[in-house]
Scaffold this motif. Structure first.
Motif, mmCIF file in Angstrom:
data_model
loop_
_atom_site.group_PDB
_atom_site.id
_atom_site.type_symbol
_atom_site.label_atom_id
_atom_site.label_comp_id
_atom_site.label_asym_id
_atom_site.label_seq_id
_atom_site.Cartn_x
_atom_site.Cartn_y
_atom_site.Cartn_z
ATOM 1 N N ARG A 59 -3.769 -6.935 2.296
ATOM 2 C CA ARG A 59 -4.247 -5.663 2.842
ATOM 3 C C ARG A 59 -5.366 -5.080 1.990
ATOM 4 O O ARG A 59 -6.314 -4.484 2.509
ATOM 5 N N LYS A 102 -1.292 9.414 4.153
ATOM 6 C CA LYS A 102 -1.199 8.255 5.041
ATOM 7 C C LYS A 102 -2.163 8.393 6.215
ATOM 8 O O LYS A 102 -2.815 7.424 6.636
ATOM 9 N N LEU A 148 -3.020 3.782 1.090
ATOM 10 C CA LEU A 148 -1.801 3.027 0.819
ATOM 11 C C LEU A 148 -1.116 3.690 -0.370
ATOM 12 O O LEU A 148 -1.768 4.001 -1.366
ATOM 13 N N ASP A 175 4.695 2.779 0.416
ATOM 14 C CA ASP A 175 4.399 1.419 0.859
ATOM 15 C C ASP A 175 4.858 0.346 -0.114
ATOM 16 O O ASP A 175 5.197 -0.765 0.307
#
Length: 348
Positions: A6, A144, A149, A169
């Protein structure tokens, strides 16, 4: 998609955001080398955080982590604070100085700082991490929604489960070996003092979150061990103190390369919260005093004043020289070269 994918990282490495050490230059160098660089803004305000974000972005377009302090608003106790200053008075006198007349809350917690929240929502750093606890649900939702993240430090399974319930997360498993401030949500609660190995594996199995191992990891073999335990990445802080991009002063670097590196100690005396640092004159005094220590960060106001007086007199032994138990393995390499060495050691 994994945390590493990510963020587009080529190495499962995070440079820990040690306040007083991390800089935009170091964060940018680490991120450009394929890991995740970090800047610590817990000791500044919204304007300072904005400048650090801008400075880092001017150096790299890669993702980086911005770390926040989420400590409880300090409960002030005038009697305790006065007694603490009285206890420190002889230390100040040794340097021909006097303690401050009173103490201040020098850092505002993120839980109380709406201006900082607005700044972060506007700037939207790729990663935001929390230390000392968790902000409220509204702040988490706002970050968020901005695309951040979220990471948070945990020193126990209960803290990790709280992170999961809050929508974090990934969790940073901070072992007892780690340098800098212990990330306990409640510094007055019982501390099981779990080491990095045991805590990492426990959180991998039980937390339900991706786990980042932190504490005592200094080389690629340590990173490999953390990954073998199931961690998705390793966070290193002490390993980066000797890098030329760090803000550590000459006395800090000298202490890190000397005998003090073999004798780190956990103390509240410097700041009011448990923190691991190189043993020095301040930690030695703190281990013997019977005086009650004011709340964090009020006590830190006195600690910083004493360090300033000592440094002015040529005495470096009263600084907040944070370091973990792996300190003797520190290397004086530029940050990008250190990342390359860590990756090569991992592969070996």
């Amino acid at each position: 998609m994994s945390l590493i994918d990510r963020l587009g990282l080529s190495a499962p490495l995070i440079q820990a955001p040690m306040a007083g050490v991390s800089t935009p230059q170091m964060a940018a160098a680490v991120s450009k080398a394929g890991a995740l660089g970090s800047i610590a803004v817990g000791a500044t305000d919204a304007d300072g955080a904005g400048r650090m974000i801008a400075d880092t972005r001017a150096l790299t377009g890669r993702p980086f982590n911005l770390n926040l302090f989420v400590h409880a608003t300090p409960r002030r106790d005038a009697a305790v604070e006065a007694a603490w200053l009285d206890a420190l008075a002889p230390r100040f006198a040794a340097f021909d100085a006097a303690p401050p007349a009173g103490l201040n809350t020098i850092y505002q917690s993120f839980i109380d700082d709406d201006v900082l929240l607005a700044r972060l929502v506007a700037d939207a750093p790729a990663v935001v991490s929390f230390h000392f606890g968790l902000p409220d649900a509204a702040r988490i939702r706002a970050l968020k929604a901005a695309g951040c993240l979220l990471l948070a430090t945990a020193t126990s399974l209960d803290e990790a489960l709280a992170c999961r319930a809050a929508g974090i997360d990934a969790v940073v498993a901070q072992g007892w070996e780690a340098g800098g401030h212990r990330g306990m949500f409640d510094p007055d609660a019982d501390d099981s003092r779990l080491g990095t190995l045991a805590l990492t594996r426990l959180l991998v199995v039980r937390s339900g979150l991706p786990v980042i191992a932190a504490g005592g990891i200094m080389d690629g073999a340590g990173v490999r061990a953390a990954l073998d335990l199931g961690a998705v990445a390793a966070q290193l802080g002490t390993a980066f103190i000797a890098c030329p991009e760090s803000a550590a002063d000459a006395a800090y670097r000298a202490a890190l390369s000397g005998d003090a590196a073999h004798h780190t100690t956990m103390t509240r005396a410097v700041s009011g919260r448990p923190a691991r640092c190189l043993a020095n004159r301040f930690t030695a005094w703190g281990a013997t005093t019977a005086a009650a220590i004011p709340a964090y960060p009020v006590a830190y106001d006195a600690g910083k004043a004493l360090n300033a007086a000592a440094k002015a007199a040529g005495e470096p032994g009263f600084g907040a020289q944070w370091a973990g138990q792996g300190a003797p393995l520190a290397r004086s390499l530029p940050a990008a070269e250190l990342i390359a060495a860590l990756v090569e050691e991992m592969r070996a």
